[in-house]
Design a protein around this motif. Sequence first.
Motif, PDB file in Angstrom:
ATOM      1  N   LEU A 177       0.546   9.398  -8.925  1.00  0.00           N
ATOM      2  CA  LEU A 177       0.896  10.776  -8.731  1.00  0.00           C
ATOM      3  C   LEU A 177       2.393  10.927  -9.234  1.00  0.00           C
ATOM      4  CD1 LEU A 177       0.573  13.389  -6.634  1.00  0.00           C
ATOM      5  CD2 LEU A 177       2.095  11.943  -4.784  1.00  0.00           C
ATOM      6  N   PRO A 178       2.578  11.773  -9.869  1.00  0.00           N
ATOM      7  CA  PRO A 178       3.989  12.336 -10.531  1.00  0.00           C
ATOM      8  C   PRO A 178       4.900  12.473  -9.455  1.00  0.00           C
ATOM      9  CG  PRO A 178       2.402  13.960 -11.210  1.00  0.00           C
ATOM     10  CD  PRO A 178       1.479  13.036 -10.257  1.00  0.00           C
ATOM     11  N   GLY A 179       5.382  11.585  -8.754  1.00  0.00           N
ATOM     12  CA  GLY A 179       6.239  11.892  -7.604  1.00  0.00           C
ATOM     13  C   GLY A 179       7.379  12.744  -8.018  1.00  0.00           C
ATOM     14  N   VAL A 180       8.064  13.455  -7.024  1.00  0.00           N
ATOM     15  CA  VAL A 180       9.207  14.287  -7.173  1.00  0.00           C
ATOM     16  C   VAL A 180      10.452  13.368  -7.427  1.00  0.00           C
ATOM     17  CG1 VAL A 180      10.768  15.782  -5.981  1.00  0.00           C
ATOM     18  CG2 VAL A 180       8.243  16.235  -5.755  1.00  0.00           C
ATOM     19  N   LEU A 181      10.792  12.157  -6.795  1.00  0.00           N
ATOM     20  CA  LEU A 181      11.907  11.585  -7.105  1.00  0.00           C
ATOM     21  C   LEU A 181      11.638  10.713  -8.414  1.00  0.00           C
ATOM     22  CD1 LEU A 181      14.523  10.324  -6.524  1.00  0.00           C
ATOM     23  CD2 LEU A 181      13.393   8.631  -4.810  1.00  0.00           C
ATOM     24  N   ARG A 182      10.297  10.563  -8.659  1.00  0.00           N
ATOM     25  CA  ARG A 182      10.181   9.622 -10.039  1.00  0.00           C
ATOM     26  C   ARG A 182      10.535  10.607 -11.222  1.00  0.00           C
ATOM     27  NH1 ARG A 182       5.828  10.024 -13.278  1.00  0.00           N
ATOM     28  NH2 ARG A 182       5.095   7.854 -14.549  1.00  0.00           N
ATOM     29  N   ALA A 183       9.982  11.954 -10.948  1.00  0.00           N
ATOM     30  CA  ALA A 183      10.417  12.686 -12.089  1.00  0.00           C
ATOM     31  C   ALA A 183      11.809  13.072 -12.298  1.00  0.00           C
ATOM     32  CB  ALA A 183       9.567  14.194 -11.619  1.00  0.00           C
ATOM     33  N   ARG A 184      12.397  13.144 -10.985  1.00  0.00           N
ATOM     34  CA  ARG A 184      13.970  13.446 -11.337  1.00  0.00           C
ATOM     35  C   ARG A 184      14.599  12.317 -11.942  1.00  0.00           C
ATOM     36  NH1 ARG A 184      16.036  17.541  -8.045  1.00  0.00           N
ATOM     37  NH2 ARG A 184      18.179  16.839  -8.034  1.00  0.00           N
ATOM     38  N   LEU A 185      14.278  11.033 -11.578  1.00  0.00           N
ATOM     39  CA  LEU A 185      14.807   9.840 -12.392  1.00  0.00           C
ATOM     40  C   LEU A 185      14.448   9.725 -13.805  1.00  0.00           C
ATOM     41  CD1 LEU A 185      14.076   7.300  -9.243  1.00  0.00           C
ATOM     42  CD2 LEU A 185      16.439   8.386  -9.991  1.00  0.00           C
ATOM     43  N   LEU A 186      13.362  10.188 -14.087  1.00  0.00           N
ATOM     44  CA  LEU A 186      12.989  10.234 -15.536  1.00  0.00           C
ATOM     45  C   LEU A 186      13.775  11.103 -16.272  1.00  0.00           C
ATOM     46  CD1 LEU A 186       8.910   9.823 -15.288  1.00  0.00           C
ATOM     47  CD2 LEU A 186      10.557   8.368 -16.165  1.00  0.00           C
ATOM     48  N   ARG A 187      14.081  12.381 -15.617  1.00  0.00           N
ATOM     49  CA  ARG A 187      14.836  13.489 -16.395  1.00  0.00           C
ATOM     50  C   ARG A 187      16.322  12.944 -16.586  1.00  0.00           C
ATOM     51  NH1 ARG A 187      12.026  17.117 -12.788  1.00  0.00           N
ATOM     52  NH2 ARG A 187      14.039  17.106 -11.361  1.00  0.00           N
ATOM     53  N   GLU A 188      16.759  12.105 -15.702  1.00  0.00           N
ATOM     54  CA  GLU A 188      18.091  11.533 -15.543  1.00  0.00           C
ATOM     55  C   GLU A 188      18.428  10.357 -16.448  1.00  0.00           C
ATOM     56  OE1 GLU A 188      18.762  11.147 -11.645  1.00  0.00           O
ATOM     57  OE2 GLU A 188      18.889  13.344 -10.979  1.00  0.00           O
ATOM     58  N   ASN A 189      17.126   9.885 -16.829  1.00  0.00           N
ATOM     59  CA  ASN A 189      17.241   8.569 -17.899  1.00  0.00           C
ATOM     60  C   ASN A 189      17.443   7.413 -16.905  1.00  0.00           C
ATOM     61  OD1 ASN A 189      16.262   9.688 -20.286  1.00  0.00           O
ATOM     62  ND2 ASN A 189      18.247  10.685 -20.644  1.00  0.00           N
ATOM     63  N   THR A 190      17.398   7.674 -15.725  1.00  0.00           N
ATOM     64  CA  THR A 190      17.618   6.385 -14.693  1.00  0.00           C
ATOM     65  C   THR A 190      16.494   5.562 -14.940  1.00  0.00           C
ATOM     66  OG1 THR A 190      18.721   7.915 -13.295  1.00  0.00           O
ATOM     67  CG2 THR A 190      18.290   5.704 -12.599  1.00  0.00           C
ATOM     68  N   ILE A 191      15.291   5.565 -15.179  1.00  0.00           N
ATOM     69  CA  ILE A 191      14.259   4.884 -15.269  1.00  0.00           C
ATOM     70  C   ILE A 191      13.397   5.258 -16.214  1.00  0.00           C
ATOM     71  CG2 ILE A 191      13.928   4.557 -12.721  1.00  0.00           C
ATOM     72  CD1 ILE A 191      11.647   6.508 -12.785  1.00  0.00           C
ATOM     73  N   ARG A 192      12.545   4.448 -17.036  1.00  0.00           N
ATOM     74  CA  ARG A 192      11.767   4.434 -17.992  1.00  0.00           C
ATOM     75  C   ARG A 192      10.201   4.378 -17.839  1.00  0.00           C
ATOM     76  NH1 ARG A 192       9.838   1.613 -22.439  1.00  0.00           N
ATOM     77  NH2 ARG A 192      11.176  -0.302 -21.852  1.00  0.00           N
ATOM     78  N   GLN A 193       9.374   4.964 -18.506  1.00  0.00           N
ATOM     79  CA  GLN A 193       7.861   4.834 -18.228  1.00  0.00           C
ATOM     80  C   GLN A 193       7.627   3.932 -19.344  1.00  0.00           C
ATOM     81  OE1 GLN A 193       5.112   8.392 -17.145  1.00  0.00           O
ATOM     82  NE2 GLN A 193       6.996   9.254 -18.435  1.00  0.00           N
ATOM     83  N   THR A 194       6.404   3.000 -18.947  1.00  0.00           N
ATOM     84  CA  THR A 194       5.856   1.794 -19.973  1.00  0.00           C
ATOM     85  C   THR A 194       4.675   1.434 -18.966  1.00  0.00           C
ATOM     86  OG1 THR A 194       6.337   0.123 -21.123  1.00  0.00           O
ATOM     87  CG2 THR A 194       7.169  -0.159 -18.903  1.00  0.00           C
ATOM     88  N   THR A 195       3.868   0.759 -19.795  1.00  0.00           N
ATOM     89  CA  THR A 195       2.679   0.174 -19.247  1.00  0.00           C
ATOM     90  C   THR A 195       3.189  -1.110 -18.612  1.00  0.00           C
ATOM     91  OG1 THR A 195       2.183  -0.869 -21.252  1.00  0.00           O
ATOM     92  CG2 THR A 195       1.045   1.160 -20.798  1.00  0.00           C
TER      93      THR A 195
END
Length: 584
Positions: free
Chosen positions: A527-545
């Motif tokens: 699920l693309p969570g709302v907080l997850r999406a905000r943190l990704l936009r802010e470059n606070t977190i990064r996606q990876t496998t």
Amino acid sequence: MTQAEGDDGLCVAHGKPVRVLSTFDANEVRGMIEQAHEWSKQGLYVVGGLSYEAAPVFDAALPVCMPHNFPLLEFHAFEPNQVSVLGKSQLQQLPSASKFMPWLDQQTAQRYQETYKQVRQAIEAGEFYQINLTTRLKAANPRLDAWAVFQHLYASQSAPQSFFLRGSVFNAISLSPELFFRWDGNELQTAPMKGTRRPVLGGLDVLSDSEKDRAENVMIVDLLRNDMAKVCQPKSVQVRSLFDVMHLPTVDQMTSSISGRTLPGTTLVDLFEALFPCGSVTGAPKSQAMLRIAQWEQAPRKLYCGALGVLSPGGGVQFNVPIRTVIEQADELEYGVGSGITWYSTASDEKKEWWQKTTFLREATCDFQVLETLRLENGKWIHLDDHLERMEGAAKQFSFLFDEQRVRLNLDAVAHKHTHGVFRARCLLDACGDTRIELHELEQDLTPVLLRLANSAMQGKPEFVLHKTTYRPEYEYFQNQANGAFDVLLFNSQGLLTETCRCNVVFKIDGEWLTPQICESAGTYLLPGVLRARLLRENTIRQTTLNVQDLQRAEEVWLINSLRGWVPVAKVVDVHDKVFFSAN
């Protein structure tokens, strides 16, 4: 087979048919109709029908999308001693709704809007003044006996023209309320149905006063009168009643009744040649409407909108219009639904009518709503715009109606009543666009939590993982493994971590904040969570496998969602309490 007989129950034929007619060849249809009628005159009960795509057999000017693996005609003959009436009290134990999979619209929301725009343009250009546009809902076969499924649906909506046929390569489960035609060799009766409304509380009859629905109905009445005049004696065709309202459990339907005396020597083939398919499921003029239907629907209707019925001993016949009809074939259930569109229709109202006509089906099998879980804090919704954007995306995925302004008004009304405190809200959106909000006080506990690793791979359907709904059987299965833990950490068939049953997950590895990525090629859905999406936009977190082994490399593990924010994880263990991560 089964045909409803008033309120007395179902007329049922037992055992194997003594004779069968079935064909994929248009050249054989006329002869088989004649043969079926002859069998009934000889004293047999003959049950079956014609697919919508048999129309060109009777008029080459009626175009269709031909099916590749579905018969144009099928009739089964039974001896009279094989037929009996089954009372409603004799219906067998019904299967649980949990046995069924959700019904998914095969037409995207974008495709619907594009087609509706073309319909408006065609009406404006004078091509037709009404068209019956339809879509298909499909669900995985629940591996239940088709007769049991029919009984289950019949208990939900015991419509007067209900019908069941166990066919050669299909099963037809029809809960149709619409009579196509009844003929005793002399008098011909039809009862076209056009006009639908959801029942109003208090029993008020708003349908009969609807000018739009009355206009749609009378258009089709005129079409049927003209069709009947082809086979009836001059001046014998009469409208017996107009704008009657039939009350069904989930919808009210407007119907009218027409009768006439057929010409001497009229045959059953003649009737199909004059009437088929019923004008209520095509539009008017019929040939131009069917041309556009074939172009825009791009899929065969099969028995849906064709004809299903009984030829009784002595030659009397009665056919329904197979609306509200499920076709079971191979590993799939298919249900067609549509409505008559005129110049005065609107895209949202027609889509709402489609979903209203599926209410009995969804409630009896597997209904679901789009869901958003929100935080209400001192009268303010947290990240509301992001939640509504995600809800709209889910609504489009499932072709649900969505009116952002209506949803906001409902949420605002709740917020104004709860200006102090922190609450957990569930905002539920149904297929017709109606919302319901459930509110509970939220107790925030910042204590680090225990997370349990699932004992097997998550195998959820991607559309129900990527979009939040109330259909969560896989999540419920894994949540039952929590055994005292706060949540359960999930992974896919390749061992790649995805999410938990309620949250997204973040790992601190080598000083970097990482979260599992959505990757279709790797089968990684979450699920693309709302907080997850905000943190990704802010470059606070990064996606990876990330895989299960990465848990042992993690310096910190956190759960995140917009309801609770960041929740620290103290330990991750499997179902045997083997430790995969510990914050100590």
